[in-house]
Design a protein around this motif. Structure first.
Motif, PDB file in Angstrom:
ATOM      1  N   TYR A  71      55.071 -16.102 -26.569  1.00  0.00           N
ATOM      2  CA  TYR A  71      54.084 -15.037 -26.739  1.00  0.00           C
ATOM      3  C   TYR A  71      54.599 -13.652 -26.349  1.00  0.00           C
ATOM      4  O   TYR A  71      53.823 -12.703 -26.232  1.00  0.00           O
ATOM      5  CB  TYR A  71      52.817 -15.406 -25.972  1.00  0.00           C
TER       6      TYR A  71
ATOM      7  N   THR B  45      44.700 -20.748 -27.661  1.00  0.00           N
ATOM      8  CA  THR B  45      45.851 -20.476 -28.533  1.00  0.00           C
ATOM      9  C   THR B  45      45.396 -19.901 -29.862  1.00  0.00           C
ATOM     10  O   THR B  45      45.970 -18.937 -30.376  1.00  0.00           O
ATOM     11  CB  THR B  45      46.649 -21.777 -28.769  1.00  0.00           C
TER      12      THR B  45
ATOM     13  N   TRP C 236      44.440 -16.269 -29.534  1.00  0.00           N
ATOM     14  CA  TRP C 236      45.621 -15.414 -29.432  1.00  0.00           C
ATOM     15  C   TRP C 236      46.255 -15.207 -30.808  1.00  0.00           C
ATOM     16  O   TRP C 236      46.640 -14.091 -31.173  1.00  0.00           O
ATOM     17  CB  TRP C 236      46.638 -16.023 -28.464  1.00  0.00           C
TER      18      TRP C 236
END
Length: 696
Positions: free
Chosen positions: A555, A589, A592
């Motif tokens: 990330y 997740t 994001w």
């Protein structure tokens, strides 16, 4: 408890599928309508293993101006060509040996650059064989499409007919174009005051990576010979190096065929009404069909297709996005039936133009063709799934030379199951479980002993490789996957361990393989059971799932949130497994990814994959939002083709993924109990459907 859930789900499914849908109305209100000579507005007719794409005139009158749009292709499953191999290159000259810590060196067909001969050998096997453009059939209307005025063109999907009208130099034309459902034959009916002329042209193959496959400047390298002719028919013989095929022309009306160039013939008529059939075949055909006979056969076929398969009706939805959703769904049903339902797996650009030299990619077959089983056309899936029997000997050789058991399915290949060298493709593994997944969908659509007996050996051999490829990590008492390039192709083979999509695949496919053994009265494989129990959970950091266990900086590095958001596929395509995946982490997740992913690097099937993951996690608004996300690579043209960029003006895995996602959003998946679980329950998505099958 699972049986109770399934019983409740089946009752809901039956009640939904009992809704009466005016199928013809749904199809016809989504018929493409073209009013300009735009190279992105091409339309096609076909039968699954053969297709022809036309411009606004209803035929292939302007192939060169359309070459950079949606090209005017005429392609088939059988039409392939190879350039000569005077240097006698051998497949093994492209092999490079890699050590992935398995106690041996493994040879992979790759692109070697530092050795001139090996590079040439790899290049030759990537290019050859390549799919042929069989020839263009157009009206003789000059070379400038700007001279075509007042275009009014409709693709009647219910009857499988393109109806076109236009004005050329003050003369009105009406053209009807259709394709025979079994023969590789186009039929057209042209009406115009004055004379009519058809141009029949042939090009030499380019061998290009991504183009219309037409080199119009090499007449000296191929020939078109008139074999026979009478007052209403002619046979042409095409010779391109070692490749030979025939073109049979038959017409109704007074006309004469004249040769205008080495590979250019013109059918000239003074009639105002001319009907023509044009058949392409590897041998001279004695089939004699009139335009009316072909049109009737096409109509009967397409009426059955729409009436037999599944149908989804968004007409009663209040959400303003529903109309576009329905348009994409109906057009995708048509496009995949004409371009993806042949006897070999399809290429990404189908039978319209060549991508990756016209070869097909086995990691994409799931996105292309799983939808056939879900949408009530399992017979169309089985056509190409049977090709795996032909590929099995070569797949076994690949596994053996690399030291594995079973069969290792190649990535980029051709009808003869050759292995195309690739610095990426040869290291992928996510094509491996697709055979098992698709065979299971086929069995669920037709739970017969015949399906089990036919595919059992392939399922076993496929799982045998998977069981051998998974490595036991003694220190942590688990199984890992490594020495591969993940579905998210930004991860290198040398260092990647435990990519999330592949972990879920391995768990799901090995469970299915065990169920197949039990259905056939065989003992479960103890090694596969051990892998199922001990395969690694998805790796995470800060409650976010990583692109791989070996990528802790997922990330923070742009490369890691580019290409495919494969972590979402780990929950979207496969049954949920709480030991491997934590719902809360996956939802975090997903959030994001929505906010930060580099969507310009994505591909058309990423949006359905996101939708499927959102649906399983109980986020129907996100599921709809993913399918209709405003991104270039989620664009659907007038024809329904999924536009990607200037190179890939169409991308059929996007269409197939869309249908796969919508099927599960309507019919659900194993264990889901609510109707239409992938659509918001806010009163704005009253989606009606018939005939869909749930996903695994």
């Amino acid at each position: 408890m699972k049986r109770i859930f399934l019983s409740a789900f089946l009752l809901v499914s039956l009640s939904l599928s009992a809704q009466n849908i005016d199928r013809k109305q749904v199809v016809e209100r989504n018929n493409p309508h073209v009013v300009t000579m735009d190279s992105l507005n091409s339309l096609s007719v076909g039968n699954g293993g053969f297709a022809m794409t036309v411009d606004g005139t209803g035929l292939q009158s302007f192939p060169k101006p359309y070459s950079k749009g949606v090209p005017l292709g005429t392609m088939s499953d059988w039409g392939w060509h190879s350039f000569a191999n005077p240097e006698n290159y051998k497949p093994e000259e492209s092999w490079r040996y890699y050590d992935y810590g398995r106690g041996r060196k493994e040879p992979y067909a790759t692109q070697i650059k530092e050795d001139k001969r090996k590079k040439a050998a790899g290049d030759w096997y990537r290019v050859n064989p390549h799919r042929l453009h069989l020839g263009t059939l157009g009206l003789s209307l000059g070379s400038d499409p700007k001279n075509i005025q007042q275009v009014n063109q409709i693709l009647d999907m219910w009857d499988g007919m393109i109806k076109s009208s236009f004005i050329y130099h003050g003369r009105a034309y009406q053209v009807e174009t259709t394709c025979h459902p079994e023969l590789d034959m186009i039929a057209t009916h042209v009406q115009s005051k004055g004379s009519i002329a058809f141009d029949i042209r042939f090009a030499y193959p380019t061998g290009g990576h991504c183009d219309d496959a037409c080199d119009w400047n090499k007449d000296h390298l191929h020939s078109t010979m008139l074999v026979s002719q009478d007052k209403n028919s002619a046979v042409l013989k095409r010779t391109i190096d070692e490749t030979v095929y025939f073109v049979m022309l038959r017409w109704q009306g007074t006309a004469k065929l004249k040769q205008k160039g080495k590979n250019f013939y013109q059918l000239q008529s003074k009639s105002a009404d001319l009907k023509l059939t044009c058949e392409y075949a590897e041998q001279i055909s004695s089939e004699s069909k009139t335009f009316a006979e072909v049109a009737d056969a096409a109509k009967a076929y397409w009426n059955r297709y729409w009436q037999k398969g599944a149908m989804v009706d968004f007409g009663q939805c209040k959400d303003p996005r529903a109309q576009e959703m329905e348009r994409r769904v109906v057009l995708s049903q048509y496009l995949l039936a004409i371009q993806d339902a042949g006897e070999t797996p399809p290429q990404e650009t189908g039978l319209t133009y060549n991508s990756w030299f016209g070869k097909f990619h086995l990691e994409m077959i799931l996105w292309h063709q799983a939808q056939f089983a879900l949408w009530g056309h399992p017979e169309l899936l089985e056509r190409s799934l049977s090709w795996y029997f032909k590929a099995e000997p070569n797949a076994r050789k690949i596994a053996q030379r690399q030291g594995f058991k079973g069969v290792r399915w190649m990535k980029m290949t051709d009808p003869d199951a050759g292995e195309a060298p690739s610095s990426v493709g040869s290291f992928l593994i996510w094509q491996q479980p697709h055979l098992i997944y698709l065979a299971e969908l086929l069995y669920r659509a037709d739970p017969s002993p015949a399906i089990l007996q036919k595919y059992a050996k392939l399922v076993d051999e496929t799982a045998e490789f998977m069981g051998d490829f998974a490595e036991y990590d003694k220190e942590k008492d688990r199984y890992i996957l490594r020495g591969c390039i993940a579905a998210q192709e930004t991860l290198p083979a040398a260092t990647t361990v435990n990519p999330p999509f592949e972990l879920s695949q391995w768990h799901c496919a090995l469970k299915i393989a065990q169920e197949w053994r039990e259905r056939l009265g065989k003992a479960r494989d103890a090694h596969w059971d051990d892998i199922i129990a001990k395969i690694s959970p998805l790796a995470s950091k800060d409650s976010l799932y990583l692109a791989a266990e070996t990528e802790p900086d997922t990330y923070t590095k742009v490369r890691m949130f580019s290409d495919h958001p494969a972590a979402m596929g780990a929950i979207g395509l496969f049954p949920y497994n709480s030991r491997m995946i934590d719902f809360a982490k996956m939802k975090k997740t997903e959030q994001w990814i929505w906010k930060n992913w580099k969507w310009n690097t994505s591909w058309g099937w990423d949006y359905p994959m996101m939708a499927m993951g959102a649906a399983r996690m109980g986020e129907p608004e996100n599921a709809v939002g993913a399918l209709l996300m405003h991104q270039q690579k989620n664009t659907y043209l007038v024809s329904g083709h999924n536009y990607q960029d200037a190179r890939l003006r169409l991308y059929l895995p996007g269409n197939g993924g869309l249908l796969m996602a919508v099927a599960m959003m309507c019919a659900g998946w194993d264990g889901s109990i609510h109707p239409n679980p992938g659509f918001p329950q806010d009163g704005n998505w009253n989606v009606k459907w018939e005939g869909l099958k749930p996903l695994l």
